[in-house]
Write a protein that holds these residues in place. Structure first.
Motif, short mmCIF file in Angstrom:
data_model
loop_
_atom_site.label_atom_id
_atom_site.label_comp_id
_atom_site.label_asym_id
_atom_site.label_seq_id
_atom_site.Cartn_x
_atom_site.Cartn_y
_atom_site.Cartn_z
N GLU A 47 8.64 -8.01 13.30
CA GLU A 47 8.52 -6.72 13.99
C GLU A 47 8.96 -6.84 15.44
O GLU A 47 9.56 -5.91 15.99
CB GLU A 47 7.09 -6.21 13.91
CG GLU A 47 6.92 -4.82 14.52
CD GLU A 47 5.47 -4.34 14.54
OE1 GLU A 47 5.23 -3.26 15.11
OE2 GLU A 47 4.60 -5.05 14.00
N LEU A 51 11.83 -4.55 16.77
CA LEU A 51 11.58 -3.59 17.84
C LEU A 51 12.66 -3.67 18.91
O LEU A 51 13.12 -2.64 19.42
CB LEU A 51 10.21 -3.84 18.46
CG LEU A 51 9.81 -2.88 19.61
CD1 LEU A 51 9.78 -1.44 19.12
CD2 LEU A 51 8.47 -3.29 20.20
N TRP A 359 13.06 -0.46 13.04
CA TRP A 359 11.67 -0.70 13.43
C TRP A 359 10.73 -0.54 12.24
O TRP A 359 9.84 -1.37 12.02
CB TRP A 359 11.25 0.27 14.54
CG TRP A 359 9.77 0.19 14.82
CD1 TRP A 359 9.11 -0.79 15.49
CD2 TRP A 359 8.77 1.12 14.37
NE1 TRP A 359 7.76 -0.54 15.49
CE2 TRP A 359 7.52 0.62 14.82
CE3 TRP A 359 8.81 2.30 13.64
CZ2 TRP A 359 6.33 1.29 14.55
CZ3 TRP A 359 7.63 2.96 13.39
CH2 TRP A 359 6.40 2.46 13.84
N TYR A 363 8.01 -3.09 10.80
CA TYR A 363 6.61 -2.66 10.84
C TYR A 363 5.98 -2.70 9.44
O TYR A 363 4.90 -3.28 9.24
CB TYR A 363 6.51 -1.26 11.43
CG TYR A 363 5.12 -0.67 11.44
CD1 TYR A 363 4.23 -0.99 12.47
CD2 TYR A 363 4.70 0.19 10.44
CE1 TYR A 363 2.95 -0.45 12.48
CE2 TYR A 363 3.43 0.74 10.45
CZ TYR A 363 2.56 0.41 11.47
OH TYR A 363 1.28 0.94 11.47
#
Length: 405
Positions: A47, A51, A359, A363
């Motif tokens: 993640e 990101l 993302w 996630y």
């Protein structure tokens, strides 16, 4: 003194613009190959990496609007030089950042800004001004095919450099490649741009943007572009991790992404060529509908190198093939006076999709241990984009009627 900006040879525009896009997007498409080595060595989660790439796409989208405004006003040359410098700085930061924050700042914000100044909206602005309308869709297809060739060319090279020299050294080598865009920018320096463009400017930026945002076909086209960004960025960044979880080697992922780049040369060029002959809304709707079918079949089929390569080949034909018809419609509806800015604004939607795709992939993987939900979202979005593009009308705006009213 000449009063036209159409004085750069078409071959020069396509060669210089195509190689710049080849380098810029070729480097960018390989970032997924760095995910596992960086996260494993730095002790970061997927993640964290995702990101930073998501921020990169968002930065590219937001700053692409302003990069387009600058290119429309001052020409592409200065914007391309600035983008090259930012690319080199961002790659250095990607290699040397010790913390997730600095990694997000350099890999995310800086490289995103660099891509805003070295990719389609800037190059297509030059094409729109320098190449006649009847050949514009084809020329945009050539430029998009160049970006695909960059993926095909650089993906295996990047994979081998990482394998042989390590990920940090590999990034420092890629800095040199990025700097090669600077001399090519001189080939896109448009003589007489300022004097001619000032004379032809009949709309302010505010009026051009207001006109576009009130135009339903532009809004539908822009909304559909979100889906393209979601899908291609999710696949480009997370496919190596997905295949690794299925027991396949990093080489399979690198080769698959190279196949995507190779077949996208055919797909992007063909989409641009077809855009000269058929309504572009049908081309776009067909691309999105086919993506839904291809992703569904990939998930249902037993995973193997052969199934991965077949998926990569078909997706390659569909990969950036949305770009030429989407941009050609924008130019056809509004003209080229503010094209880079309007193209950048629609591309912002694409990059919002890219942000969400990359993302959300990281996630949901960190929370569920799989990418299954994101694959299903990608299928549903394809259906939505198909329906959004079907009613798009490609008729140029009638500004005379609007003023009369």
């Amino acid at each position: 003194m000449s009063t036209t900006t159409r004085n750069l040879p078409m071959l020069q525009v396509l060669a210089c613009g195509g190689i710049i896009v080849t380098l810029s997007l070729g480097i960018r498409h390989g970032f997924g190959l760095w995910m596992l080595p960086i996260t494993q060595q730095m002790g970061w989660t997927r993640e964290t990496f995702a990101l930073a790439i998501a921020i990169q796409n968002l930065s590219w989208g937001v700053l692409g609007i302003f990069g387009g405004m600058l290119a429309d006003r001052y020409g592409a040359f200065r914007v391309l030089l600035g983008g090259t410098v930012l690319y080199a700085a961002g790659l250095l930061g990607m290699a040397l950042s010790p913390t997730p924050f600095l990694f997000a700042l350099t890999t995310g914000v800086l490289i995103g800004a660099a891509q805003a100044g070295t990719t389609y909206s800037i190059i297509y602005g030059v094409i729109g001004r320098q190449i006649a309308p009847e050949r514009r869709s084809w020329a945009m297809g050539v430029a998009a095919a160049a970006g695909s060739f960059g993926q095909f060319l650089l993906m295996p090279i990047e994979g081998q450099i990482i394998l042989q020299l390590g990920w940090q050294t590999a990034l420092l080598i890629i800095v040199v490649l990025a700097l090669m865009m600077a001399p090519l920018a001189f080939g896109l320096r448009e003589p007489g741009f300022h004097a001619h463009h000032a004379a032809k400017r009949t709309q302010t930026v505010r009026h051009a943007l207001a006109e576009a945002l009130r135009h339903p076909p532009y809004l539908l086209l822009t909304a559909g572009y979100f889906v393209c960004g979601f899908q291609v960025t999710f696949i480009a960044v997370h496919l190596p991790g997905y295949l690794s979880d299925k027991g396949l080697t990093p080489q399979v992922a690198a080769f698959a992404l190279a196949i995507v780049g190779l077949l996208n040369i055919v797909g992007s060029y063909s989409a641009g060529l077809l855009g000269q002959r058929f309504q572009k809304r049908w081309i776009l709707a067909g691309i999105y509908a086919t993506r839904a079918v291809v992703i569904a079949l990939f998930l249902l089929a037993p995973i193997s190198p052969a199934s991965v390569y077949l998926f990569a080949a078909v997706m390659g034909l569909l990969w950036l093939s949305t770009v030429p018809p989407t941009n050609a419609v924008v130019a056809q509806i509004f003209g080229v006076q503010h094209f880079s800015m309007l193209s950048g604004f629609s591309f912002f939607s694409h990059q919002l999709g890219s942000f969400m795709g990359v993302w959300l992939g990281g996630y949901l993987y960190d929370r569920t241990g799989s990418y299954d939900v994101v694959w299903l979202i990608a299928i549903g979005l394809s259906v939505m984009a198909t329906l959004l593009n079907l009613p798009v009308k490609e008729t140029p705006v009638n500004r005379a009627a609007a003023h009369a009213a």
